[in-house]
Scaffold this motif. Structure first.
Motif, PDB file in Angstrom:
ATOM      1  N   GLY A  31       0.819  -1.204   0.000  1.00 27.64           N
ATOM      2  CA  GLY A  31       0.000   0.000   0.000  1.00 27.64           C
ATOM      3  C   GLY A  31       0.852   1.252   0.000  1.00 27.64           C
ATOM      4  O   GLY A  31       0.567   2.217  -0.724  1.00 27.64           O
ATOM      5  N   ARG A  32       1.910   1.244   0.806  1.00 29.44           N
ATOM      6  CA  ARG A  32       2.832   2.373   0.840  1.00 29.44           C
ATOM      7  C   ARG A  32       3.532   2.550  -0.503  1.00 29.44           C
ATOM      8  O   ARG A  32       3.659   3.664  -1.020  1.00 29.44           O
ATOM      9  CB  ARG A  32       3.860   2.141   1.948  1.00 29.44           C
ATOM     10  CG  ARG A  32       4.821   3.302   2.169  1.00 29.44           C
ATOM     11  CD  ARG A  32       5.762   2.986   3.294  1.00 29.44           C
ATOM     12  NE  ARG A  32       6.782   2.022   2.907  1.00 29.44           N
ATOM     13  CZ  ARG A  32       7.513   1.305   3.765  1.00 29.44           C
ATOM     14  NH1 ARG A  32       7.293   1.439   5.062  1.00 29.44           N
ATOM     15  NH2 ARG A  32       8.429   0.477   3.341  1.00 29.44           N
ATOM     16  N   SER A  33       3.960   1.433  -1.100  1.00 28.44           N
ATOM     17  CA  SER A  33       4.677   1.502  -2.378  1.00 28.44           C
ATOM     18  C   SER A  33       3.782   2.027  -3.498  1.00 28.44           C
ATOM     19  O   SER A  33       4.214   2.831  -4.329  1.00 28.44           O
ATOM     20  CB  SER A  33       5.215   0.117  -2.754  1.00 28.44           C
ATOM     21  OG  SER A  33       6.158  -0.336  -1.797  1.00 28.44           O
ATOM     22  N   ARG A  34       2.527   1.565  -3.522  1.00 26.80           N
ATOM     23  CA  ARG A  34       1.620   2.044  -4.567  1.00 26.80           C
ATOM     24  C   ARG A  34       1.382   3.534  -4.421  1.00 26.80           C
ATOM     25  O   ARG A  34       1.328   4.277  -5.411  1.00 26.80           O
ATOM     26  CB  ARG A  34       0.293   1.273  -4.509  1.00 26.80           C
ATOM     27  CG  ARG A  34      -0.754   1.723  -5.542  1.00 26.80           C
ATOM     28  CD  ARG A  34      -0.260   1.583  -6.958  1.00 26.80           C
ATOM     29  NE  ARG A  34       0.002   0.193  -7.306  1.00 26.80           N
ATOM     30  CZ  ARG A  34       0.730  -0.193  -8.348  1.00 26.80           C
ATOM     31  NH1 ARG A  34       1.317   0.708  -9.125  1.00 26.80           N
ATOM     32  NH2 ARG A  34       0.907  -1.469  -8.604  1.00 26.80           N
ATOM     33  N   ALA A  35       1.247   4.002  -3.178  1.00 26.31           N
ATOM     34  CA  ALA A  35       1.048   5.432  -2.951  1.00 26.31           C
ATOM     35  C   ALA A  35       2.258   6.242  -3.418  1.00 26.31           C
ATOM     36  O   ALA A  35       2.110   7.329  -3.986  1.00 26.31           O
ATOM     37  CB  ALA A  35       0.773   5.690  -1.471  1.00 26.31           C
ATOM     38  N   ILE A  36       3.445   5.709  -3.209  1.00 30.66           N
ATOM     39  CA  ILE A  36       4.660   6.394  -3.668  1.00 30.66           C
ATOM     40  C   ILE A  36       4.662   6.492  -5.194  1.00 30.66           C
ATOM     41  O   ILE A  36       4.971   7.546  -5.772  1.00 30.66           O
ATOM     42  CB  ILE A  36       5.914   5.648  -3.173  1.00 30.66           C
ATOM     43  CG1 ILE A  36       6.056   5.820  -1.658  1.00 30.66           C
ATOM     44  CG2 ILE A  36       7.169   6.138  -3.892  1.00 30.66           C
ATOM     45  CD1 ILE A  36       7.116   4.936  -1.040  1.00 30.66           C
ATOM     46  N   LEU A  37       4.309   5.405  -5.864  1.00 28.53           N
ATOM     47  CA  LEU A  37       4.256   5.426  -7.324  1.00 28.53           C
ATOM     48  C   LEU A  37       3.195   6.401  -7.813  1.00 28.53           C
ATOM     49  O   LEU A  37       3.400   7.119  -8.801  1.00 28.53           O
ATOM     50  CB  LEU A  37       3.965   4.024  -7.862  1.00 28.53           C
ATOM     51  CG  LEU A  37       4.999   2.940  -7.582  1.00 28.53           C
ATOM     52  CD1 LEU A  37       4.604   1.645  -8.293  1.00 28.53           C
ATOM     53  CD2 LEU A  37       6.391   3.364  -8.029  1.00 28.53           C
TER      54      LEU A  37
END
Length: 532
Positions: free
Chosen positions: A505-511
């Motif tokens: 979830g954190r990674s998708r938000a960063i992308l």
């Protein structure tokens, strides 16, 4: 109304939050209900996309090569999208006219039927505004620095950020439309009709759909265009991430005449218009900027045409070793086309296409260097006008197209010509050695941003001070992932433990955040990060 329009209309009327403020005015669901017109619904879709901040940012996103590399005349993603929209409108209007003639025949108002119109009607019709909306939206998800940024984000996501789905520009565009963008109301996305959402789905599947399907199972010539060959990582191109699949399924359900994994008619029109605009309009930039050199282009074409038979007999490894020699790359192009698209690839048609492009580009347009004068401008506009007119009138509509094609496509000869024009981009522009240095710099900017935000959000003390949008998006994606794990676990890839889903979830938000930056915003943010 057709069944397709009725479905889209019903979906729109059921929304309690559909509104758009334009120039101080307000048009909401009640206004649309009063008008009773599906055309109004589709027009609202178009305006919502046009007024989106994601659409505005495309003015500072690289199209093919950075504007700073060859001067201010270069297209950006915004001007490209507008030209795709213009080409799509003309193609869609022709198909809508054919459909109208067919319906007039069915009603007994015309003596002759229109075969093309009959197919279009059976597939659900063709609306010019929907095609324009799809064209406006098709590049919304492109990150800074265009396709280069897309490739870097995908690699970093899968190799460094623990996100198996990675990053894909088409899927990001759809995610913006249905989730990230906002009208300032209490619902995600732009609340577009099913018809418009479906028209943006160039590759209507998820990445996971093709995981484990090797070339031995389904040869490349029998796979949809864009899927690729790698069974380990799934489809190379796809239009939705797993968490957005429900919205894709809902949109496509409005088109019972369209088979699984197929584009709608308006989507096929947009896809074709994108190819035409890329193949023709961008060549204007390269010629004006002096990037395309007549000697190099003419040498490649002349050498291959003069030695076509000899090239045909040469082994592929030998050609690969001397691909920089005139003629070798054209022969390799032909072999790739024949390997992937033997349903339409024809060597005689390819020869004719090479000859035509050689005559019109290498021997005509580039014969005299561009000097900014009236004659140069007339030659440039004449070249563009001839090719756009030729290609848009070379349209074929099929009810049951080949798996690697769409319901709306170019005829055999025009298809080869576009492949050769796109080769000019790849071989004489994208592969220029002098682009390597700035491209490595751009790749570093994107990589550093993604990893820098990941490091920031991993710091328990400083994470709360990260950009608010990233924090909120991370919370939303994590909640959706937990919900999907309980309801549709088959959609999720890799580790689905609590910790892994929070990480994803954190990674998708960063992308989502990094890809929403413009070129200059990415550079400025990077400089701030490193303290420059």
């Amino acid at each position: 109304m057709t069944e397709r329009t009725t479905r889209a209309h019903a979906e729109f009327e059921s929304s309690q939050h559909a509104a758009l403020n334009v120039d101080g005015g307000s048009l909401d669901a009640n206004d649309v209900e009063a008008s009773g017109s599906a055309a109004d619904e589709f027009r609202i879709d178009l305006e919502r996309i046009r007024f989106s901040s994601y659409f505005a940012r495309l003015s500072d996103v690289t199209q093919v090569v950075p504007q700073s590399g060859v001067g201010p005349v270069m297209h950006n993603r915004l001007t490209h999208s507008l030209k795709v929209s213009a080409v799509a409108r003309v193609i869609a209007a022709n198909l809508a006219g054919a459909e109208a003639r067919h319906r007039a025949f069915v009603r007994g108002e015309a003596r002759e039927d229109d075969a093309t119109g009959a197919i279009v009607a059976k597939l659900g019709g063709c609306d010019t505004v929907i095609a324009q909306s799809a064209a406006h939206a098709h590049d919304l998800g492109h990150p800074p620095f265009g396709h280069l940024g897309e490739r870097v984000l995908d690699r970093v996501a899968r190799e460094k950020l623990g996100l198996p789905e990675g990053f894909e520009g088409n899927a990001q565009s759809f995610r913006i439309l249905v989730q990230l963008d906002t009208l300032g109301r209490d619902f995600p996305g732009l609340n577009l009709t099913a018809a418009t959402r479906a028209a943006t789905l160039k590759y209507p599947w998820t990445r996971a759909k093709w995981i484990g399907v090797s070339a031995d199972d389904i040869p490349v010539s029998e796979r949809p265009r864009g899927v690729g060959l790698d069974p380990a990582t799934g489809a190379e191109k796809f239009s939705v991430y797993a968490l957005d699949k429900a919205s894709m399924d809902q949109a496509l359900a409005a088109f019972p005449g369209i088979g699984e994994g197929r584009q709608t008619v308006e989507c096929a029109v947009m896809d074709l218009a994108d190819d035409i605009a890329y193949a023709v309009h961008d060549l204007d930039d390269f010629a004006r900027a002096g990037v395309l050199q007549q000697a190099a282009v003419a040498a490649e074409f002349r050498t291959w045409l003069a030695g076509s038979r000899e090239f045909a007999d040469e082994a592929t490894p030998s050609l690969e070793m001397r691909r920089r020699n005139p003629g070798a790359s054209l022969e390799l192009l032909w072999r790739r086309l024949h390997m992937k698209d033997d349903w339409i690839a024809d060597r005689d048609a390819f020869i004719v296409a090479v000859q035509r492009v050689s005559d019109d580009l290498g021997e005509s347009l580039l014969a005299t260097p561009y000097d900014g004068g009236i004659d140069s401008e007339r030659a440039m506009s004449g070249f563009t006008r001839r090719w756009i007119e030729h290609l848009r009138t070379s349209i074929v509509v099929e009810e049951r197209p080949h798996i690697r094609s769409g319901h709306v496509r170019l005829d055999r000869q025009a298809w080869h010509e576009v492949m050769v024009l796109k080769f000019v981009h790849a071989h004489f522009v994208l592969e220029r050695p002098e682009l390597a240095l700035p491209q490595r710099g751009m790749a570093k900017v994107i990589t550093d941003l993604a990893l820098g935000f990941d490091d920031w959000l991993s710091d328990p003390e400083d994470a709360p001070r990260a950009p608010r949008r990233i924090i909120e998006w991370a919370e939303e994606v994590t909640e959706e992932s937990f919900r999907a794990r309980g309801e549709h676990p088959e959609l999720l890839l890799g580790d689905t433990s609590d910790a892994a889903l929070r990480r994803q979830g954190r990674s998708r938000a960063i992308l989502d955040y990094v890809s929403s930056l413009s070129d200059q915003q990415a550079i400025a943010t990077h400089q701030t990060f490193i303290g420059a």
